[in-house]
Motif scaffolding. Structure first.
Motif, mmCIF file in Angstrom:
data_model
loop_
_atom_site.group_PDB
_atom_site.id
_atom_site.type_symbol
_atom_site.label_atom_id
_atom_site.label_comp_id
_atom_site.label_asym_id
_atom_site.label_seq_id
_atom_site.Cartn_x
_atom_site.Cartn_y
_atom_site.Cartn_z
ATOM 1 N N LYS A 166 0.720 -0.997 -0.332
ATOM 2 C CA LYS A 166 -0.357 -0.165 -0.069
ATOM 3 C C LYS A 166 0.755 1.180 0.318
ATOM 4 O O LYS A 166 -0.010 2.702 -0.415
ATOM 5 C CB LYS A 166 -1.308 -0.504 0.978
ATOM 6 C CG LYS A 166 -1.838 -1.033 1.182
ATOM 7 C CD LYS A 166 -2.935 -0.729 2.355
ATOM 8 C CE LYS A 166 -4.227 -1.734 2.113
ATOM 9 N NZ LYS A 166 -5.620 -1.543 3.170
ATOM 10 N N GLU A 169 2.246 1.646 -3.677
ATOM 11 C CA GLU A 169 0.949 1.811 -4.241
ATOM 12 C C GLU A 169 0.298 3.732 -3.858
ATOM 13 O O GLU A 169 0.333 4.612 -5.044
ATOM 14 C CB GLU A 169 -0.140 1.321 -4.071
ATOM 15 C CG GLU A 169 0.284 -0.476 -4.967
ATOM 16 C CD GLU A 169 -1.094 -1.318 -4.263
ATOM 17 O OE1 GLU A 169 -1.092 -1.833 -4.714
ATOM 18 O OE2 GLU A 169 -2.111 -0.829 -4.009
ATOM 19 N N SER A 180 2.395 7.904 -2.817
ATOM 20 C CA SER A 180 2.489 7.286 -3.672
ATOM 21 C C SER A 180 4.102 7.212 -4.561
ATOM 22 O O SER A 180 5.170 8.222 -5.901
ATOM 23 C CB SER A 180 2.109 7.308 -4.935
ATOM 24 O OG SER A 180 2.202 5.999 -6.582
#
Length: 315
Positions: A166, A169, A180
């Motif tokens: 996560k 991403e 990100s």
């Protein structure tokens, strides 16, 4: 033969690149983490970014008007400063926060020291650190409707486990443009392919930080922990988009490696041994202040000039 004896003023080697072109490429690269930040946190994040850009551009324009100086907003450096500051804000920041930060970054850090090329630190980072010191609660409030827990770095600091995927991403809490790793790396690849930056500074920064974490992080060779440290916080954003600032980074190749290593060590010290979970902004600002010293020791000697002794250099 007479045309070969014509003498012209320097520089004798010129490049087709201009400040505007370079800044335009930086804006394009920053659009990737900025766009993901808007997608991740909502339209309010876009409003903060646009407000930050408008403030930096307006501040530079008004200052130059009042001081009767040539208008320089066309070089897009003020836009880059505003965009960098905007994506370094939490998505919960009030409207007036980017306004204060933008005015400080352009007026105090940039224009009062002579404008572009004369500032001693990155204006966007100077503004961010000013806001963190002045309004620490607002600048560290990452609680939104989507993300209510601690940021991944804060969780790591507390000894908790985090979802590294996560973090890569970007679906975590944090400032608008830092979450990100994928978006940041894509933007960095754009700058590298355009020839705007190279890997000397970000590469040495990231590698030295990684080695510091392995040695002093208390987890040894732990790929999950190391990946979380690399993907978390503003490390990637700082390494590729702020540490590589032309004005505040060394111009020599050896100096760039030294500069990157210094940044990696400082970031590691702040993260591992400091009270806070982050340290990229302060590491880069301290590195900016060390650049004149780094360049003093790494600038090559001109042909025919003897090497000075250390006593002569100090004198």
């Amino acid at each position: 033969m007479s045309e070969f004896r014509n003498v012209s003023s320097n520089p004798h080697v010129r490049s087709g690149s201009t400040t505007t072109n370079i800044m335009l490429w930086v804006i394009i690269g920053l659009c990737f983490p900025a766009a993901f930040g808007v997608f991740n946190f909502g339209l309010y994040a876009l409003v903060l970014i646009l407000l930050s850009i408008a403030t930096t551009v307006a501040t530079e324009f008004i200052y130059e008007k009042l001081m009767h100086k040539p208008n320089t907003i066309g070089d897009l450096s003020a836009v880059v400063t505003g965009l960098l500051l905007g994506i370094n804000l939490p998505s919960t920041a009030p409207f007036w926060l980017p306004i204060i930060g933008g005015i400080f970054g352009i007026l105090v850090v940039k224009m009062l020291f002579g404008g572009l090329g004369q500032n001693f630190m990155n204006p966007a980072l100077g503004a961010r650190c000013f806001l963190v010191i002045s309004f620490p609660r607002l600048m560290t409030d990452f609680v939104t409707d989507t993300y209510t827990g601690a940021t991944p770095l804060a969780a790591l600091k507390a000894g908790e486990e985090v979802d590294v995927m996560k973090m890569i991403e970007g679906f975590t809490g944090g400032v608008i443009g830092e979450t990100s790793m994928i978006a940041i790396v894509i933007g960095a690849c754009v700058l590298i392919m355009a020839g705007v930056i190279d890997l000397r500074i970000p590469g040495s920064y990231i590698v030295s930080f990684g080695l510091f974490v392995i040695i002093f992080g208390g987890r040894g060779w732990n790929p999950a922990y190391l990946s979380a440290q690399l993907a978390g916080g503003g490390l990637m954003l700082g390494a590729f988009f702020m540490a590589t600032d032309y004005v505040t980074s060394p111009i020599t190749n050896v100096g760039k490696y030294i500069y990157g290593i210094v940044l990696g060590l400082l970031t590691g010290i702040f993260r591992i041994f400091g009270s806070g979970a982050e340290g990229v902004s302060y590491a880069i600002i301290i590195g900016n202040l060390l650049v004149p010293l780094i360049e003093r020791w790494t600038l090559p000697r001109a042909f025919g000039i003897p090497k000075k002794s250390r006593k002569e250099v100090k004198a």
